[in-house]
Design a protein around this motif. Structure first.
Motif, PDB file in Angstrom:
ATOM      1  N   ALA A   1      -2.278  -2.535   2.539  1.00 16.28           N
ATOM      2  CA  ALA A   1      -1.927  -1.879   3.115  1.00 16.28           C
ATOM      3  C   ALA A   1      -1.286  -1.252   4.271  1.00 16.28           C
ATOM      4  O   ALA A   1      -0.852  -1.089   4.426  1.00 16.28           O
ATOM      5  N   GLY A   2      -2.613  -1.012   4.925  1.00 17.64           N
ATOM      6  CA  GLY A   2      -2.838  -0.699   5.662  1.00 17.64           C
ATOM      7  C   GLY A   2      -2.756   1.002   5.740  1.00 17.64           C
ATOM      8  O   GLY A   2      -1.965   1.743   7.119  1.00 17.64           O
ATOM      9  N   ARG A   3      -2.096   1.720   4.458  1.00 15.25           N
ATOM     10  CA  ARG A   3      -2.218   2.799   4.583  1.00 15.25           C
ATOM     11  C   ARG A   3      -2.938   3.969   4.826  1.00 15.25           C
ATOM     12  O   ARG A   3      -2.928   5.074   5.151  1.00 15.25           O
ATOM     13  N   ILE A   4      -4.496   3.593   4.877  1.00 13.95           N
ATOM     14  CA  ILE A   4      -5.320   4.528   5.024  1.00 13.95           C
ATOM     15  C   ILE A   4      -6.154   5.063   6.013  1.00 13.95           C
ATOM     16  O   ILE A   4      -5.801   6.468   6.317  1.00 13.95           O
ATOM     17  N   ARG A   5      -5.757   3.711   7.101  1.00 14.69           N
ATOM     18  CA  ARG A   5      -6.181   4.419   7.946  1.00 14.69           C
ATOM     19  C   ARG A   5      -5.329   5.113   9.113  1.00 14.69           C
ATOM     20  O   ARG A   5      -5.585   6.192  10.067  1.00 14.69           O
ATOM     21  N   GLN A   6      -3.695   5.506   7.923  1.00 17.60           N
ATOM     22  CA  GLN A   6      -3.542   6.119   9.328  1.00 17.60           C
ATOM     23  C   GLN A   6      -3.530   8.224   8.837  1.00 17.60           C
ATOM     24  O   GLN A   6      -2.840   8.839   9.631  1.00 17.60           O
TER      25      GLN A   6
ATOM     26  N   ARG B   1     -10.990  -0.120   6.480  1.00  9.95           N
ATOM     27  CA  ARG B   1     -12.354  -1.266   5.986  1.00  9.95           C
ATOM     28  C   ARG B   1     -14.129  -1.801   5.106  1.00  9.95           C
ATOM     29  O   ARG B   1     -14.001  -1.698   4.485  1.00  9.95           O
ATOM     30  N   SER B   2     -14.432  -0.238   4.955  1.00  8.49           N
ATOM     31  CA  SER B   2     -15.767  -0.128   4.499  1.00  8.49           C
ATOM     32  C   SER B   2     -15.577   0.945   3.902  1.00  8.49           C
ATOM     33  O   SER B   2     -16.108   0.360   2.191  1.00  8.49           O
ATOM     34  N   ILE B   3     -13.751   1.354   2.936  1.00  7.72           N
ATOM     35  CA  ILE B   3     -13.964   1.728   2.225  1.00  7.72           C
ATOM     36  C   ILE B   3     -13.760   0.463   0.823  1.00  7.72           C
ATOM     37  O   ILE B   3     -13.972   0.306  -0.345  1.00  7.72           O
ATOM     38  N   LEU B   4     -12.705  -0.396   1.697  1.00  9.31           N
ATOM     39  CA  LEU B   4     -12.654  -1.728   0.479  1.00  9.31           C
ATOM     40  C   LEU B   4     -13.459  -2.294   0.272  1.00  9.31           C
ATOM     41  O   LEU B   4     -13.551  -2.262  -1.214  1.00  9.31           O
TER      42      LEU B   4
ATOM     43  N   GLN C   1      -4.202   7.736  -6.931  1.00 13.20           N
ATOM     44  CA  GLN C   1      -5.142   8.624  -8.216  1.00 13.20           C
ATOM     45  C   GLN C   1      -6.386   8.215  -8.953  1.00 13.20           C
ATOM     46  O   GLN C   1      -6.548   8.602  -9.114  1.00 13.20           O
ATOM     47  N   THR C   2      -6.521   6.423  -8.603  1.00 10.72           N
ATOM     48  CA  THR C   2      -6.715   5.440  -9.487  1.00 10.72           C
ATOM     49  C   THR C   2      -8.113   4.642  -8.561  1.00 10.72           C
ATOM     50  O   THR C   2      -7.006   3.893  -7.205  1.00 10.72           O
ATOM     51  N   VAL C   3      -8.389   3.881  -8.175  1.00  6.14           N
ATOM     52  CA  VAL C   3      -9.744   3.139  -7.593  1.00  6.14           C
ATOM     53  C   VAL C   3      -8.196   1.414  -7.547  1.00  6.14           C
ATOM     54  O   VAL C   3      -8.286   1.219  -6.641  1.00  6.14           O
ATOM     55  N   GLU C   4      -7.204   0.980  -8.678  1.00  2.00           N
ATOM     56  CA  GLU C   4      -6.454   0.034  -7.784  1.00  2.00           C
ATOM     57  C   GLU C   4      -5.758   0.826  -6.693  1.00  2.00           C
ATOM     58  O   GLU C   4      -5.372  -0.472  -6.064  1.00  2.00           O
ATOM     59  N   GLN C   5      -4.674   1.351  -7.538  1.00  2.00           N
ATOM     60  CA  GLN C   5      -4.120   1.945  -6.068  1.00  2.00           C
ATOM     61  C   GLN C   5      -4.652   2.771  -4.871  1.00  2.00           C
ATOM     62  O   GLN C   5      -4.705   2.310  -3.726  1.00  2.00           O
ATOM     63  N   LEU C   6      -5.169   3.392  -4.822  1.00  2.00           N
ATOM     64  CA  LEU C   6      -6.795   2.805  -3.815  1.00  2.00           C
ATOM     65  C   LEU C   6      -6.180   1.298  -2.328  1.00  2.00           C
ATOM     66  O   LEU C   6      -6.871   1.065  -1.331  1.00  2.00           O
TER      67      LEU C   6
END
Ligand code: DGT
Ligand code: CA
Ligand code: CA
Ligand code: ZN
Length: 574
Positions: free
Chosen positions: A128-133, A143-146, A117-122
């Protein structure tokens, strides 16, 4: 608190975003996006139109429902639907939308699937590599989001000059009416007519600086006061736009205006020039030892350096000081030099008004010709014209021209350049028209050589008069396509055809440097409104600002020619 078009645009964009996160009907979402676009490009304030009794449903893409929402915003500063949508979603979710690469679809998935919900959580989820899943993301996206989050943290957002203008003008007039205030000018990049601005710099001259500063920080659109001294202050407006104000003594006004207009590079070059002559230049004036030589007007400062007045649009240290020294400053084109406009749409394709209405509006602006250039049939989405409809439109134009005196509608088309550089209408059809604008509306990301060859091939077409919006960029939204503009300009010179300076505030395409390249190559530029409604003809003002930044004089601009001379030139070009 007056509601500006920029506020309406922002509200409609937010509604579209929130609806998309909720997974609403795509047509409904699209309607809000289109409406946002309409208000962002409108040259007059919606609240003025409403006050004048105008019907907002006359605007492109605005039906009764959207017009009602716009009126609600103007009347109350709020929109019930937006307030409700915001309550339905966690507030921080919408902040995720401001991260480059994160559209509503992805935000929806991050929120639904990962609970982000927040930029921090993002940042945590990415680390933690959870987004790529997640479906549709992948390692590269993660990586580009980060990277985007991290780089955004130290980057300031720039906004379109045309949007900033709405806020700058209101604030300027509020300050100008305070008793004791003599002059107020919007300085900085805004005054230099830059296409986007980082903030608004206001300069005022007044005897009662403290009072002016108090009124400034108490202005009802201010959300945060960043700093406030006796003579300088900075605020954030509710729209997020920063405004700096400096109040000076009337005797220093010219020197201060020069300083705060910039650019920084121009200021530094001037100071260096002064230094060579034993003069010291600062925001209070020009000094020789303790003696103040100049500073009340900008002209006096330039004069003390042995220079003529340099228009603000040229102040980029791109050779203007040298040209001023040798007496070769350009006589920049002004809006009243324009005799006509060579790019306009009507209801026959994706425009909103009739031929008659467009002609009437052009005459009211003092123009003596207007080329009607609706889209060719290739792009299904824009209801383009085929040969038969174009023929019918031409007959209608002939009939209307019989009724005008001192005004002419020219027959034209905006024909699509296909992927291979061929055109969407046949030579036989194009040959019957006065103005053929060839434009790219598809395949934006071809490799550089391919894209360049495509444009060169289009310009080789004997009936093409103008290359429309040559780089295809949309400020803040789409990068220019990768093309060798030098070769394109050289080709236009060989062919004897012309380049458009598209004056839509989000396009301003040609950019300033390309205008200057065209000038140097002897290619005339046409400053075109690309109007899709009668209101948009006022885009020409933005185009003239850009042309001036590109050093264009009246003689470098095609549509400063009277109709007779123009017709001759159009014939030579094909
Ligand atoms: P922007 O706001 O990024 O669109 O661009 P500007 O040009 O409006 O820049 P801004 O707002 O930072 O400053 C306004 C003017 O003040 C700038 O054009 C020139 C002057 N200025 C600011 N900082 C300096 C400086 O360090 N040295 C000199 N010589 N002039 C400066
Ligand atoms: Ca500025
Ligand atoms: Ca500033
Ligand atoms: Zn167009």
């Amino acid at each position: 608190m007056p509601v500006h078009n920029a506020d309406i645009t922002a509200a409609f964009e937010s509604i579209a975003d929130l609806l998309e996160i909720q997974g609403a009907n795509p047509f409904r979402i699209r309607a809000y996006r289109n409406a946002a676009r309409t208000f962002s490009e409108l040259s007059r304030e919606a609240r003025e139109l409403l006050a004048a009794g105008e019907d907002l449903t006359r605007l492109p893409g605005i039906g009764a429902d959207l017009a009602g929402k716009a009126r609600e915003l103007v009347d109350t500063g709020h929109c019930g639907l937006l307030d409700r949508l915001r309550k339905e979603l966690p507030p921080a979710v919408t902040e995720l939308l401001h991260i480059p690469g994160l559209g509503p679809k992805r935000v929806k998935s991050l929120w639904h699937d990962l609970g982000v919900q927040t930029v921090e959580q993002l940042v945590h989820a990415a680390a933690a590599g959870r987004i790529r899943q997640l479906h549709g993301f992948g390692e590269k996206t993660e990586r580009s989001i980060l990277e985007a989050v991290l780089s955004q943290a130290n980057q300031k957002r720039r906004i379109l000059r045309s949007v900033a203008a709405q806020y700058a003008e209101s604030l300027r007039s509020v300050l100008a009416t305070i008793p004791g205030v003599k002059q107020v000018t919007v300085a900085g990049s805004f005054r230099r007519q830059c296409e986007t601005v980082g903030d608004i710099d206001l300069l005022a001259s007044a005897s009662n600086a403290t009072e002016v500063m108090q009124r400034f920080t108490a202005y009802d659109e201010v959300s945060d006061v960043l700093s406030a001294g006796d003579t300088r202050g900075s605020v954030l407006l509710k729209s997020g736009l920063q405004v700096d104000l400096r109040v000076v003594d009337p005797a220093c006004y010219g020197a201060a205006l020069l300083y705060f207009t910039g650019s920084k590079a121009h200021n530094i070059a001037l100071r260096r020039l002064g230094h060579k002559q034993g003069l010291k230049i600062n925001e209070y004036g020009v000094f020789q030892g303790q003696t103040r030589l100049a500073g009340t007007t900008e002209a006096s400062v330039y004069e003390s350096l042995g220079l003529p007045y340099i228009p603000a649009e040229l102040r980029e240290n791109r050779g203007e000081i040298e040209q001023a020294q040798s007496g070769h400053l350009p006589q920049l084109v002004v809006r009243t030099d324009l005799r006509g406009d060579l790019h306009a749409h009507t209801r026959d394709s994706d425009g909103h008004d009739t031929l008659e209405a467009m002609a009437k509006a052009a005459q009211e602006l003092g123009l003596s010709y207007l080329a009607i250039t609706d889209h060719s049939a290739y792009l299904g989405v824009t209801h383009g014209l085929d040969a038969a409809r174009l023929q019918a439109q031409g007959e209608m134009i002939d009939r209307l021209n019989d009724t005008f005196s001192g005004f002419t509608l020219l027959k034209g088309v905006e024909v699509d350049i296909l992927e291979d550089g061929s055109l969407a209408l046949s030579d036989a059809v194009l040959a019957r028209l006065d103005v053929v604008i060839a434009s790219v509306h598809s395949h934006f990301d071809l490799p550089r050589t391919h894209q360049t060859e495509r444009l060169l091939r289009a310009l080789d077409h004997p009936h093409v008069t103008l290359l429309g919006h040559p780089s295809g960029r949309l400020l803040g939204e789409r990068a220019p396509y990768d093309v060798d503009m030098e070769r394109v300009i050289r080709k236009a010179a060989e062919r004897g055809c012309f380049l458009e300076l598209n004056s839509q505030p989000q396009r301003l395409d040609l950019n300033d440097l390309h205008c200057r390249m065209a000038r140097d190559a002897g290619v005339l530029v046409s400053i075109n409104s690309d109007a899709h409604s009668t209101f948009d003809l006022a885009n020409l003002d933005c185009g003239v600002g850009q042309a001036r930044r590109g050093w264009l004089e009246k003689r470098h601009v095609l549509n400063t020619r009277p109709i007779g001379a123009l017709r001759d030139m159009l014939k030579v070009s094909r």
